[in-house]
Design an enzyme around this catalytic site. Structure first.
Site, PDB file in Angstrom:
ATOM      1  N   HIS A   1      13.919 -19.128 -32.122  1.00 16.10           N
ATOM      2  CA  HIS A   1      14.801 -19.032 -33.302  1.00 16.10           C
ATOM      3  C   HIS A   1      14.692 -20.355 -34.073  1.00 16.10           C
ATOM      4  CE1 HIS A   1      18.726 -19.064 -35.401  1.00 16.10           C
ATOM      5  NE2 HIS A   1      18.773 -17.761 -35.225  1.00 16.10           N
TER       6      HIS A   1
ATOM      7  N   ASP B   1      17.691 -22.373 -24.452  1.00 17.65           N
ATOM      8  CA  ASP B   1      18.524 -21.777 -25.488  1.00 17.65           C
ATOM      9  C   ASP B   1      19.057 -20.461 -24.919  1.00 17.65           C
ATOM     10  OD1 ASP B   1      19.611 -20.425 -27.588  1.00 17.65           O
ATOM     11  OD2 ASP B   1      17.925 -20.711 -28.962  1.00 17.65           O
TER      12      ASP B   1
ATOM     13  N   GLN C   1      21.000 -15.854 -26.443  1.00 20.45           N
ATOM     14  CA  GLN C   1      20.842 -14.407 -26.235  1.00 20.45           C
ATOM     15  C   GLN C   1      20.848 -14.031 -24.759  1.00 20.45           C
ATOM     16  OE1 GLN C   1      21.106 -12.370 -28.644  1.00 20.45           O
ATOM     17  NE2 GLN C   1      20.527 -13.538 -30.468  1.00 20.45           N
TER      18      GLN C   1
ATOM     19  N   LYS D   1      28.601 -14.717 -29.924  1.00 21.81           N
ATOM     20  CA  LYS D   1      27.688 -13.680 -29.444  1.00 21.81           C
ATOM     21  C   LYS D   1      28.159 -13.105 -28.112  1.00 21.81           C
ATOM     22  CE  LYS D   1      23.621 -15.832 -31.550  1.00 21.81           C
ATOM     23  NZ  LYS D   1      23.317 -15.065 -32.755  1.00 21.81           N
TER      24      LYS D   1
ATOM     25  N   CYS E   1      15.704 -15.216 -38.520  1.00 19.57           N
ATOM     26  CA  CYS E   1      15.571 -16.652 -38.266  1.00 19.57           C
ATOM     27  C   CYS E   1      14.452 -16.946 -37.279  1.00 19.57           C
ATOM     28  CB  CYS E   1      16.882 -17.268 -37.766  1.00 19.57           C
ATOM     29  SG  CYS E   1      18.217 -17.092 -38.925  1.00 19.57           S
TER      30      CYS E   1
HETATM   31  N1  7TS Z   1      19.182 -19.275 -30.603  1.00 15.26           N
HETATM   32  C1  7TS Z   1      18.952 -17.959 -30.572  1.00 15.26           C
HETATM   33  C2  7TS Z   1      17.964 -17.405 -29.599  1.00 15.26           C
HETATM   34  C3  7TS Z   1      19.653 -17.120 -31.448  1.00 15.26           C
HETATM   35  O1  7TS Z   1      19.428 -15.814 -31.406  1.00 15.26           O
HETATM   36  C4  7TS Z   1      20.579 -17.681 -32.355  1.00 15.26           C
HETATM   37  C5  7TS Z   1      21.309 -16.850 -33.372  1.00 15.26           C
HETATM   38  C6  7TS Z   1      20.796 -19.057 -32.313  1.00 15.26           C
HETATM   39  C7  7TS Z   1      20.078 -19.830 -31.436  1.00 15.26           C
HETATM   40  C8  7TS Z   1      21.780 -19.740 -33.224  1.00 15.26           C
HETATM   41  O2  7TS Z   1      23.071 -19.381 -32.891  1.00 15.26           O
HETATM   42  P1  7TS Z   1      24.287 -19.830 -33.828  1.00 15.26           P
HETATM   43  O3  7TS Z   1      25.456 -19.163 -33.209  1.00 15.26           O
HETATM   44  O4  7TS Z   1      24.360 -21.296 -33.773  1.00 15.26           O
HETATM   45  O5  7TS Z   1      23.968 -19.296 -35.184  1.00 15.26           O
HETATM   46  N2  7TS Z   1      20.671 -15.646 -33.664  1.00 15.26           N
HETATM   47  C9  7TS Z   1      20.966 -14.792 -34.666  1.00 15.26           C
HETATM   48  C10 7TS Z   1      20.271 -13.617 -34.841  1.00 15.26           C
HETATM   49  O6  7TS Z   1      19.365 -13.228 -34.123  1.00 15.26           O
HETATM   50  N3  7TS Z   1      20.765 -12.970 -35.898  1.00 15.26           N
HETATM   51  O7  7TS Z   1      21.757 -13.704 -36.410  1.00 15.26           O
HETATM   52  C11 7TS Z   1      21.887 -14.849 -35.647  1.00 15.26           C
END
Ligand code: 7TS
Length: 416
Positions: A130, A207, A210, A233, A372
């Protein structure tokens, strides 16, 4: 449907009543919310915990002697302990609250980079990251003179471990990779990767954005050095995330943000940082959000982590079967047995944005775009994809509705 499957669906029907938003209609149809990789929905228990925090126990934390400040502090630190237990971390001081996974990686990239990276040192990322696990390292590389290398993918969307071995070398200081791809759904073999990285003398940042919401996680048996995730999430609120770190590593890493709470002492000519975890928590933290995340962790524990994992596997397998019947549709990523609850796909002559819009008209919420992960899409030869992503509260019926809605979307476009 077998007896076990029917009783699972009945349990899901009961659990769904905890989520007010899941009873909504969209476009005159019951909402089928299949965008959980972007953000999940919240059960009433989380909303109630946050409301109670504001209505009864609210004050700033770590500062006050008065009753409300003490109550807020206790709830806040109790949530930290819940995160510690969730990750099986050795101590709550190794749990640092941030505003999200992105902020946690930025903290790690800045602080680890400043302390440990020199020109020519190597950071090993993968082609499936990401942007949140790409850009902060690119910025760090720019500042430090470190070099980034990327572990390539196999054609079915898994990491090429032979290439990983070849890329890992004496200059590799850090391997930073996702546990589960937010596009391909691929579950990476972390234990294997971490042990090889450690053998080469590199630290590993995972990371977990997910993975932590979807499967049991034990940072000690995994052996990762740093791990991040987001609250929103996993049924929690937005604005809160976590950085876990190995204690000695966190102790050697300098603070990233400066300000209140992160100091032991400030003089006109400098400062002494506070102990862990506070040295990384400058300023007023997201208090109600942290408390809400604690409530989400309680709720998920009651649902049961093994059950959640099994449930999502079932939905993913059902989605592969249902989407596999659609002509001209290509699923991106590996077989269900290598995946979490994420199914991305491309359809001949149907742009992902059109697909998502036509699905929305049938009450089915999915995401379309590059999610992303632009470099990954470039590697796949796609500008965008459509993604359905599940949580335990999704139903087999919603999977069928996704497939039916896609058939209809295709038909609409054929007529155009
Ligand atoms: N890493 C991964 C693997 C992600 O899927 C996401 C967000 C992030 C980091 C960043 O997370 P945040 O909460 O700081 O934004 N992924 C997604 C997505 O797949 N669609 O919208 C956000």
């Amino acid at each position: 449907m077998s007896g076990a499957a029917a009783s699972d669906e009945a349990r899901v029907a009961r659990l769904r009543r905890d989520f007010p938003i899941l009873a909504r209609e969209v476009s005159g149809k019951p909402l089928a919310y299949l965008d959980n990789a972007a953000s999940t929905q919240r059960p009433r228990a989380v909303l109630d915990a946050m409301t109670a925090a504001y209505e009864r126990h609210y004050a700033n934390v770590h500062r006050g002697i008065h009753t409300l400040a003490q109550e807020a502090d206790e709830l806040f630190e109790a949530a930290r302990e819940k995160v510690r237990a969730l990750l099986s971390a050795p101590s709550a001081e190794q749990i640092i609250f941030t505003s999200g996974a992105t902020a946690a990686i930025n903290l790690a990239a800045r602080s680890f980079g400043d302390r440990f990276l020199n020109p020519g040192d190597e950071i090993l990322l993968t082609e499936m990251e990401h942007h949140a696990n790409l850009v902060p390292w690119q910025q760090t590389a720019e500042r430090t003179g470190a070099v980034i290398r990327y572990v390539p993918l196999t054609d079915d969307g898994r990491l090429d471990l032979d290439a990983f071995d070849r890329l890992l070398g004496p200059r590799t200081k850090l391997v930073a990779l996702t546990a589960v791809s937010n596009v391909l759904g691929t579950i990476n073999p972390l234990a294997e990767i971490i042990s090889r990285a450690h053998a080469a003398g590199a630290e590993v940042l995972v990371d977990g954005a997910q993975s932590v919401p979807h499967m049991p996680c034990d940072v000690q048996s995994l052996g990762c050095d740093l791990l991040v995730f987001s609250g929103h999430k996993m049924l929690g609120p937005t604005g809160v995330g976590v950085l876990y770190g190995r204690r000695d590593l966190l102790e050697r890493m300098p603070p990233f943000l400066g300000g209140g709470s992160m100091i032991r002492e400030v003089r006109f000519d400098g400062f002494l940082p506070a102990d862990l975890p506070y040295k990384f928590e400058a300023g007023t933290p997201p208090i109600a959000e942290v408390i809400g995340l604690g409530a989400a962790i309680d709720y998920l524990g009651q649902v049961g982590w093994e059950w959640i994992e099994r449930r999502e596997r079932l939905l993913t397998e059902a989605a592969h079967r249902a989407l596999g019947r659609i002509e001209g549709l290509r699923i991106i990523g590996p077989e269900p047995r290598h995946k979490g609850g994420i199914v991305s796909f491309a359809i001949d002559r149907l742009h992902p944005h059109d697909a998502a819009e036509l699905l929305d008209r049938q009450g089915v919420a999915v995401r379309a775009g590059h999610h992303c992960a632009m470099p990954l899409h470039q590697r796949l030869g796609l500008s965008a994809s459509t993604r359905a992503s599940f949580y335990f509260y999704n139903t087999l019926e919603e999977v069928e509705r996704l497939a039916e809605a896609l058939e209809k979307a295709k038909a609409v476009f054929r007529r155009k």
